[in-house]
Design a protein around this motif. Structure first.
Motif, PDB file in Angstrom:
ATOM      1  N   ASN A   1       0.858  -1.176   0.000  1.00 53.02           N
ATOM      2  CA  ASN A   1       0.000   0.000   0.000  1.00 53.02           C
ATOM      3  C   ASN A   1       0.899   1.232   0.000  1.00 53.02           C
ATOM      4  O   ASN A   1       1.388   1.660   1.041  1.00 53.02           O
ATOM      5  CB  ASN A   1      -0.907  -0.016   1.236  1.00 53.02           C
TER       6      ASN A   1
ATOM      7  N   ILE B   1      -7.700  15.233  -2.271  1.00 54.58           N
ATOM      8  CA  ILE B   1      -7.469  14.121  -1.353  1.00 54.58           C
ATOM      9  C   ILE B   1      -7.084  14.674   0.015  1.00 54.58           C
ATOM     10  O   ILE B   1      -6.225  15.549   0.114  1.00 54.58           O
ATOM     11  CB  ILE B   1      -6.337  13.217  -1.880  1.00 54.58           C
TER      12      ILE B   1
ATOM     13  N   LEU C   1      -2.556   4.573   1.633  1.00 55.11           N
ATOM     14  CA  LEU C   1      -3.961   4.869   1.416  1.00 55.11           C
ATOM     15  C   LEU C   1      -4.773   4.311   2.580  1.00 55.11           C
ATOM     16  O   LEU C   1      -4.562   3.179   3.015  1.00 55.11           O
ATOM     17  CB  LEU C   1      -4.404   4.223   0.102  1.00 55.11           C
ATOM     18  N   LYS C   2      -5.704   5.114   3.094  1.00 52.46           N
ATOM     19  CA  LYS C   2      -6.548   4.724   4.221  1.00 52.46           C
ATOM     20  C   LYS C   2      -7.999   4.899   3.819  1.00 52.46           C
ATOM     21  O   LYS C   2      -8.378   5.913   3.249  1.00 52.46           O
ATOM     22  CB  LYS C   2      -6.218   5.628   5.427  1.00 52.46           C
ATOM     23  N   PHE C   3      -8.834   3.894   4.094  1.00 43.90           N
ATOM     24  CA  PHE C   3     -10.258   3.936   3.786  1.00 43.90           C
ATOM     25  C   PHE C   3     -11.009   4.197   5.085  1.00 43.90           C
ATOM     26  O   PHE C   3     -10.927   3.415   6.030  1.00 43.90           O
ATOM     27  CB  PHE C   3     -10.700   2.615   3.151  1.00 43.90           C
ATOM     28  N   ASP C   4     -11.717   5.331   5.160  1.00 47.60           N
ATOM     29  CA  ASP C   4     -12.475   5.712   6.360  1.00 47.60           C
ATOM     30  C   ASP C   4     -13.968   5.527   6.109  1.00 47.60           C
ATOM     31  O   ASP C   4     -14.477   5.886   5.046  1.00 47.60           O
ATOM     32  CB  ASP C   4     -12.201   7.176   6.719  1.00 47.60           C
ATOM     33  N   GLN C   5     -14.686   4.981   7.110  1.00 46.91           N
ATOM     34  CA  GLN C   5     -16.136   4.811   7.034  1.00 46.91           C
ATOM     35  C   GLN C   5     -16.761   5.361   8.307  1.00 46.91           C
ATOM     36  O   GLN C   5     -16.206   5.228   9.389  1.00 46.91           O
ATOM     37  CB  GLN C   5     -16.509   3.329   6.919  1.00 46.91           C
TER      38      GLN C   5
ATOM     39  N   SER D   1     -18.173   7.236   3.329  1.00 43.63           N
ATOM     40  CA  SER D   1     -16.808   6.718   3.249  1.00 43.63           C
ATOM     41  C   SER D   1     -15.963   7.644   2.383  1.00 43.63           C
ATOM     42  O   SER D   1     -16.492   8.411   1.574  1.00 43.63           O
ATOM     43  CB  SER D   1     -16.795   5.305   2.666  1.00 43.63           C
ATOM     44  N   LYS D   2     -14.664   7.553   2.568  1.00 45.69           N
ATOM     45  CA  LYS D   2     -13.720   8.307   1.745  1.00 45.69           C
ATOM     46  C   LYS D   2     -12.345   7.677   1.882  1.00 45.69           C
ATOM     47  O   LYS D   2     -12.059   6.967   2.856  1.00 45.69           O
ATOM     48  CB  LYS D   2     -13.665   9.780   2.139  1.00 45.69           C
ATOM     49  N   HIS D   3     -11.513   7.952   0.906  1.00 47.96           N
ATOM     50  CA  HIS D   3     -10.115   7.556   0.972  1.00 47.96           C
ATOM     51  C   HIS D   3      -9.295   8.770   1.390  1.00 47.96           C
ATOM     52  O   HIS D   3      -9.593   9.894   0.998  1.00 47.96           O
ATOM     53  CB  HIS D   3      -9.612   7.059  -0.387  1.00 47.96           C
ATOM     54  N   SER D   4      -8.275   8.537   2.176  1.00 48.49           N
ATOM     55  CA  SER D   4      -7.336   9.593   2.537  1.00 48.49           C
ATOM     56  C   SER D   4      -5.936   8.978   2.525  1.00 48.49           C
ATOM     57  O   SER D   4      -5.781   7.767   2.389  1.00 48.49           O
ATOM     58  CB  SER D   4      -7.670  10.177   3.905  1.00 48.49           C
ATOM     59  N   VAL D   5      -4.932   9.812   2.663  1.00 48.74           N
ATOM     60  CA  VAL D   5      -3.546   9.342   2.658  1.00 48.74           C
ATOM     61  C   VAL D   5      -2.888   9.715   3.977  1.00 48.74           C
ATOM     62  O   VAL D   5      -2.954  10.869   4.411  1.00 48.74           O
ATOM     63  CB  VAL D   5      -2.758   9.955   1.474  1.00 48.74           C
TER      64      VAL D   5
END
Length: 168
Positions: free
Chosen positions: A3, A51, A79-83, A93-97
């Protein structure tokens, strides 16, 4: 699993600093990454992706000190997936770094601190994320092999067998 994310762009807002109860720094911001391309119609277009990014520890403090909205930066991270559920109970949900390393690029007249022109010029290298490692290595290789220069040719017919010893 692997990742790894590498982004080059401009910060969309100043770093928002906060600290954990144990004193660890956490900095939040966003980055805008723009891709320019030619559409099938031949028209030049651009697409911008926004982002959210998070800095930790000393990186957060350095980013807060030297970077602000509009600063150009190269970041590497994961990459981090937040819910979560919003106030209406809908799942979001969203992706962040999560930033693991950064490099400040270009000069920014708005920046504060001692981030001077010499440092900016050093950091402002033409970064091409599509350039392969092999291309970089081949550019660094000398045109003539190092060991070829040290080897002398010996013609064994020049040596007289009784008087001279061969060097091998």
């Amino acid at each position: 699993m692997f990742n790894k994310v590498v982004l080059v762009g401009n910060l969309t807002r100043d770093i928002e600093m906060r600290y954990t109860p144990l004193g660890a720094a956490i900095g939040s911001s966003g980055i805008a990454v723009t891709r320019r391309f030619n559409a099938s119609s031949g028209e030049k277009k651009e697409e911008t992706c926004f982002i959210d990014i998070t800095f930790f520890g000393r990186s957060a403090e350095v980013a807060n000190q030297y970077l602000n909205k509009g600063s150009k930066v190269l970041i590497e991270g994961r990459l981090k997936f937040d819910q979560w559920s919003d106030q209406n109970g809908q799942n979001r949900s969203k992706h962040s770094v999560y930033v693991e390393s950064m490099e400040m690029l270009g000069s920014n007249p708005q920046s504060s601190g001692n981030f001077g022109q010499n440092h900016n010029q050093k950091q402002n290298q033409n970064y091409d994320p599509y350039e392969t490692r092999e291309a970089k290595v081949s550019q660094a290789r000398p045109t003539q092999n190092y060991q070829e220069e040290k080897i002398k040719e010996i013609d064994i017919d020049d040596f007289d067998d009784d008087k001279t010893e061969l060097p091998f």
